[in-house]
Scaffold this active site. Structure first.
Site, short mmCIF file in Angstrom:
data_model
loop_
_atom_site.label_atom_id
_atom_site.label_comp_id
_atom_site.label_asym_id
_atom_site.label_seq_id
_atom_site.Cartn_x
_atom_site.Cartn_y
_atom_site.Cartn_z
CD1 TRP A 1 -2.18 -2.26 1.27
CD2 TRP A 1 -3.56 -0.45 0.68
NE1 TRP A 1 -3.31 -2.69 1.35
CE2 TRP A 1 -4.29 -1.75 0.86
CE3 TRP A 1 -3.92 0.75 0.34
CZ2 TRP A 1 -5.74 -1.60 0.41
CZ3 TRP A 1 -5.34 0.69 -0.06
CH2 TRP A 1 -6.15 -0.73 -0.13
CG HIS B 1 -3.18 -5.10 6.21
ND1 HIS B 1 -4.29 -5.57 6.40
CD2 HIS B 1 -2.91 -4.34 7.54
CE1 HIS B 1 -4.69 -5.50 7.54
NE2 HIS B 1 -4.10 -4.90 8.25
CG HIS C 1 -3.34 -9.09 4.29
ND1 HIS C 1 -3.19 -9.07 2.67
CD2 HIS C 1 -4.48 -8.37 4.47
CE1 HIS C 1 -3.97 -7.79 2.73
NE2 HIS C 1 -4.88 -7.55 3.36
CG ASP D 1 -8.34 -7.25 6.02
OD1 ASP D 1 -6.95 -7.23 6.13
OD2 ASP D 1 -8.99 -6.29 5.31
CG HIS E 1 -7.63 -3.63 8.83
ND1 HIS E 1 -6.45 -2.78 8.89
CD2 HIS E 1 -7.89 -3.62 7.55
CE1 HIS E 1 -6.04 -2.47 7.79
NE2 HIS E 1 -7.21 -2.96 6.82
CG HIS F 1 -13.06 -3.70 5.06
ND1 HIS F 1 -12.78 -3.36 3.92
CD2 HIS F 1 -12.16 -4.55 5.12
CE1 HIS F 1 -11.49 -3.52 3.40
NE2 HIS F 1 -11.02 -4.47 4.29
CD GLU G 1 -8.39 -7.17 2.20
OE1 GLU G 1 -9.48 -6.61 2.04
OE2 GLU G 1 -7.27 -6.93 2.78
#
Length: 221
Positions: free
Chosen positions: A19, A49, A53, A55, A59, A160, A172
């Protein structure tokens, strides 16, 4: 003959996308065998992340469960892979066209080709109305081949939150290029990181056998 396990994890290396602004993955040797005279000792630095991974609800909800609070059975068991790469948006209406009964876990192939080394500019749009539908179908986990179930610039994280409200957990950055649609056994166990908002996983699939004991036709060549 037992069907082989299929790795659907992104390899962790210094080329893997992360990210923007988050901690990139790195691996190096803290100590070499030459230095210790016995062993090499490595260390990693990474965001939780980056790569494939899980979540944890913590998170995106500060009062919610962390990784260690989650039941491990969520991440082991039957999973159905479906190809939705021809859609630009996926909601309850689009998924009605797919058989979801007894799926238990649902893995969405949204990309024709995964590119773990490139962070995408956008991802397929998922609708929050998926939460109620998946709960109705008794699905406990959804997996996607992109970094997020929400738009990459989302602050509300509506998808989410919808999944969390309907007790659906999130996997994800899986890779499904080489996995035909069908039913599989999934193992995607998170690490037992105390207080964590997520965890890297080694996600693997194995085709389920039919009632006669033969391997499923959806075997990775």
């Amino acid at each position: 003959m037992t069907a082989k396990w299929i790795d659907i994890s992104q390899p962790l290396n210094e080329r893997i996308a992360h990210w923007p602004g988050d901690t990139p993955f790195s691996y190096d040797l803290s100590f070499t065998k030459k230095e210790t005279r016995s062993v090499n000792i490595g260390r990693i630095t990474t965001s939780l992340h980056t790569g494939t991974h899980i979540d944890a609800p913590f998170h995106f909800e500060s009062s919610a469960q962390t990784i260690l609070d989650l039941d491990l059975s969520i991440f082991i068991g039957k999973a159905r892979v479906i190809d939705v790469s021809h859609f630009r948006k996926i909601g309850a209406e689009q998924l009605q066209a797919f058989p979801l009964d007894k799926a238990e876990r649902l893995l969405l192939k949204t990309l024709p080709i995964s590119k773990p080394d490139t962070f995408p500019e956008e991802v397929i749009q998922l609708d929050p109305d998926l939460g109620p539908l998946l709960k109705e179908k008794n699905i406990c986990l959804i997996g996607v081949d992109v970094p997020s179930v929400d738009a990459l610039d989302s602050k509300e994280m509506a998808v989410h939150h919808s999944f969390h409200q309907h007790h659906i957990h999130i996997l994800e950055n899986i890779i499904l290029d080489h996995v035909p649609p069908g039913d599989y056994e999934l193992i995607a166990l998170p690490l037992p990181i105390e207080g964590a908002d997520g965890s890297p996983v080694r996600a693997v699939l194995r085709p389920l056998a039919d009632p006669l004991g033969k391997e499923d036709v959806h075997v990775n060549p």
